[in-house]
Design a protein around this motif. Structure first.
Motif, PDB file in Angstrom:
ATOM      1  N   GLN A   1      44.775  22.194 -56.143  1.00 50.13           N
ATOM      2  CA  GLN A   1      46.214  22.221 -56.338  1.00 50.13           C
ATOM      3  C   GLN A   1      46.647  20.983 -57.106  1.00 50.13           C
ATOM      4  N   VAL A   2      47.638  21.148 -57.954  1.00 50.84           N
ATOM      5  CA  VAL A   2      48.189  20.027 -58.704  1.00 50.84           C
ATOM      6  C   VAL A   2      49.099  19.241 -57.779  1.00 50.84           C
ATOM      7  N   ALA A   3      48.905  17.913 -57.754  1.00 53.74           N
ATOM      8  CA  ALA A   3      49.728  17.067 -56.885  1.00 53.74           C
ATOM      9  C   ALA A   3      51.160  17.045 -57.392  1.00 53.74           C
ATOM     10  N   PRO A   4      52.116  17.069 -56.475  1.00 57.91           N
ATOM     11  CA  PRO A   4      53.514  16.994 -56.911  1.00 57.91           C
ATOM     12  C   PRO A   4      53.782  15.599 -57.496  1.00 57.91           C
ATOM     13  N   PRO A   5      54.750  15.480 -58.376  1.00 60.15           N
ATOM     14  CA  PRO A   5      55.040  14.175 -58.961  1.00 60.15           C
ATOM     15  C   PRO A   5      55.502  13.197 -57.875  1.00 60.15           C
ATOM     16  N   ALA A   6      55.175  11.923 -58.072  1.00 58.24           N
ATOM     17  CA  ALA A   6      55.571  10.889 -57.113  1.00 58.24           C
ATOM     18  C   ALA A   6      57.088  10.753 -57.128  1.00 58.24           C
ATOM     19  N   PRO A   7      57.671  10.464 -55.969  1.00 57.31           N
ATOM     20  CA  PRO A   7      59.125  10.266 -55.952  1.00 57.31           C
ATOM     21  C   PRO A   7      59.479   9.041 -56.790  1.00 57.31           C
ATOM     22  N   PRO A   8      60.682   8.999 -57.324  1.00 53.50           N
ATOM     23  CA  PRO A   8      61.059   7.850 -58.149  1.00 53.50           C
ATOM     24  C   PRO A   8      61.036   6.559 -57.319  1.00 53.50           C
ATOM     25  N   LEU A   9      60.636   5.490 -57.968  1.00 54.33           N
ATOM     26  CA  LEU A   9      60.543   4.193 -57.302  1.00 54.33           C
ATOM     27  C   LEU A   9      61.945   3.619 -57.134  1.00 54.33           C
ATOM     28  N   THR A  10      62.262   3.225 -55.914  1.00 54.45           N
ATOM     29  CA  THR A  10      63.544   2.575 -55.644  1.00 54.45           C
ATOM     30  C   THR A  10      63.277   1.126 -55.271  1.00 54.45           C
ATOM     31  N   ALA A  11      64.303   0.308 -55.318  1.00 51.28           N
ATOM     32  CA  ALA A  11      64.160  -1.097 -54.947  1.00 51.28           C
ATOM     33  C   ALA A  11      63.704  -1.214 -53.495  1.00 51.28           C
ATOM     34  N   ASP A  12      64.280  -0.404 -52.615  1.00 55.68           N
ATOM     35  CA  ASP A  12      63.901  -0.466 -51.196  1.00 55.68           C
ATOM     36  C   ASP A  12      62.449  -0.065 -50.987  1.00 55.68           C
ATOM     37  N   SER A  13      62.000   1.000 -51.669  1.00 51.18           N
ATOM     38  CA  SER A  13      60.606   1.428 -51.478  1.00 51.18           C
ATOM     39  C   SER A  13      59.641   0.390 -52.047  1.00 51.18           C
ATOM     40  N   LEU A  14      60.011  -0.233 -53.157  1.00 51.62           N
ATOM     41  CA  LEU A  14      59.166  -1.286 -53.723  1.00 51.62           C
ATOM     42  C   LEU A  14      59.097  -2.490 -52.786  1.00 51.62           C
TER      43      LEU A  14
ATOM     44  N   PHE B   1      59.768 -16.479 -46.479  1.00 50.24           N
ATOM     45  CA  PHE B   1      59.038 -15.220 -46.595  1.00 50.24           C
ATOM     46  C   PHE B   1      57.547 -15.495 -46.774  1.00 50.24           C
ATOM     47  N   LEU B   2      57.193 -16.427 -47.685  1.00 54.57           N
ATOM     48  CA  LEU B   2      55.784 -16.768 -47.894  1.00 54.57           C
ATOM     49  C   LEU B   2      55.125 -17.234 -46.604  1.00 54.57           C
ATOM     50  N   ALA B   3      55.850 -17.992 -45.815  1.00 53.62           N
ATOM     51  CA  ALA B   3      55.297 -18.525 -44.572  1.00 53.62           C
ATOM     52  C   ALA B   3      55.172 -17.456 -43.490  1.00 53.62           C
ATOM     53  N   GLY B   4      55.813 -16.328 -43.689  1.00 55.13           N
ATOM     54  CA  GLY B   4      55.738 -15.248 -42.705  1.00 55.13           C
ATOM     55  C   GLY B   4      56.885 -15.274 -41.714  1.00 55.13           C
ATOM     56  N   GLY B   5      57.939 -16.039 -42.013  1.00 58.14           N
ATOM     57  CA  GLY B   5      59.040 -16.192 -41.075  1.00 58.14           C
ATOM     58  C   GLY B   5      60.139 -15.152 -41.178  1.00 58.14           C
ATOM     59  N   ILE B   6      60.262 -14.487 -42.321  1.00 56.11           N
ATOM     60  CA  ILE B   6      61.302 -13.464 -42.473  1.00 56.11           C
ATOM     61  C   ILE B   6      60.737 -12.277 -43.244  1.00 56.11           C
ATOM     62  N   ARG B   7      61.437 -11.170 -43.138  1.00 55.87           N
ATOM     63  CA  ARG B   7      61.064  -9.967 -43.880  1.00 55.87           C
ATOM     64  C   ARG B   7      61.950  -9.889 -45.120  1.00 55.87           C
ATOM     65  N   LEU B   8      61.390  -9.374 -46.205  1.00 53.94           N
ATOM     66  CA  LEU B   8      62.108  -9.318 -47.484  1.00 53.94           C
ATOM     67  C   LEU B   8      63.492  -8.700 -47.357  1.00 53.94           C
ATOM     68  N   GLN B   9      63.579  -7.542 -46.722  1.00 57.01           N
ATOM     69  CA  GLN B   9      64.840  -6.816 -46.696  1.00 57.01           C
ATOM     70  C   GLN B   9      65.874  -7.433 -45.760  1.00 57.01           C
ATOM     71  N   GLU B  10      65.473  -8.444 -44.979  1.00 58.09           N
ATOM     72  CA  GLU B  10      66.443  -9.147 -44.136  1.00 58.09           C
ATOM     73  C   GLU B  10      67.319 -10.081 -44.960  1.00 58.09           C
ATOM     74  N   LYS B  11      66.765 -10.673 -46.002  1.00 53.66           N
ATOM     75  CA  LYS B  11      67.474 -11.719 -46.736  1.00 53.66           C
ATOM     76  C   LYS B  11      67.664 -11.445 -48.220  1.00 53.66           C
ATOM     77  N   PHE B  12      67.024 -10.396 -48.750  1.00 53.90           N
ATOM     78  CA  PHE B  12      67.084 -10.135 -50.177  1.00 53.90           C
ATOM     79  C   PHE B  12      67.617  -8.741 -50.453  1.00 53.90           C
ATOM     80  N   VAL B  13      68.294  -8.607 -51.578  1.00 52.34           N
ATOM     81  CA  VAL B  13      68.748  -7.314 -52.055  1.00 52.34           C
ATOM     82  C   VAL B  13      67.941  -7.013 -53.308  1.00 52.34           C
ATOM     83  N   GLY B  14      67.229  -5.896 -53.319  1.00 55.95           N
ATOM     84  CA  GLY B  14      66.408  -5.544 -54.444  1.00 55.95           C
ATOM     85  C   GLY B  14      67.163  -4.746 -55.485  1.00 55.95           C
TER      86      GLY B  14
END
Length: 143
Positions: free
Chosen positions: A19-32, A122-135
């Motif tokens: 079977q042919v794979a369905p196309p990947a969903p479009p990339l969003t800032a949140d999914s990235l 974030f690099l140190a592992g103290g916060i999650r990206l989506q807590e403090k950043f808007v993509g």
């Protein structure tokens, strides 16, 4: 007639019968951001060369520096700036040490006093990206 059915089946399922794979969903800032976070959550350490450019608000001058960063999660980071002059920053997540070899000076301060922003936390592992950043997905310039 059977030949046409075989051609139709081959066209629908591909020549290999798969079977042919369905196309990947479009990339969003949140999914990235979720993918970056998941990758980084699995990363125990990293080493990278970097270039940094900061614009000074009062003078409007650009400050360019470069060097190497090493991260050993959680909380241990070392920056070795090479240009324009050597400066070393080391933290264990609580204390920030700054060593300026050209002046033979060492500073010791609490991490919060060091003015480290959320990207470093974030690099140190103290916060999650989506807590403090808007993509935002943007197009790369040509060239």
């Amino acid at each position: 007639m059977k030949a046409w059915i075989g051609i139709l089946v081959a066209a629908i399922f591909g020549a290999t019968g798969e079977q042919v794979a369905p196309p990947a969903p479009p990339l969003t800032a949140d999914s990235l951001m979720e993918k970056v976070q998941a990758y980084y959550d699995r990363t125990a350490s990293l080493t990278a060369d970097f270039s940094q450019e900061a614009l000074r608000a009062r003078t409007g001058r650009k400050n360019r520096r470069s060097g190497k960063v090493r991260v050993l999660r959680p909380n241990r980071i070392r920056w070795d700036y090479r240009k324009p002059e050597p400066v070393h920053y080391v933290t264990d997540g609580t204390i920030l040490w700054v060593y300026q070899p050209q002046d033979a000076l060492v500073y010791r301060m609490g991490l919060e006093q060091g003015g480290l922003d959320e990207a470093v936390r974030f690099l140190a592992g103290g916060i999650r990206l989506q807590e403090k950043f808007v993509g935002k997905i943007i197009s790369a310039p040509n060239g």
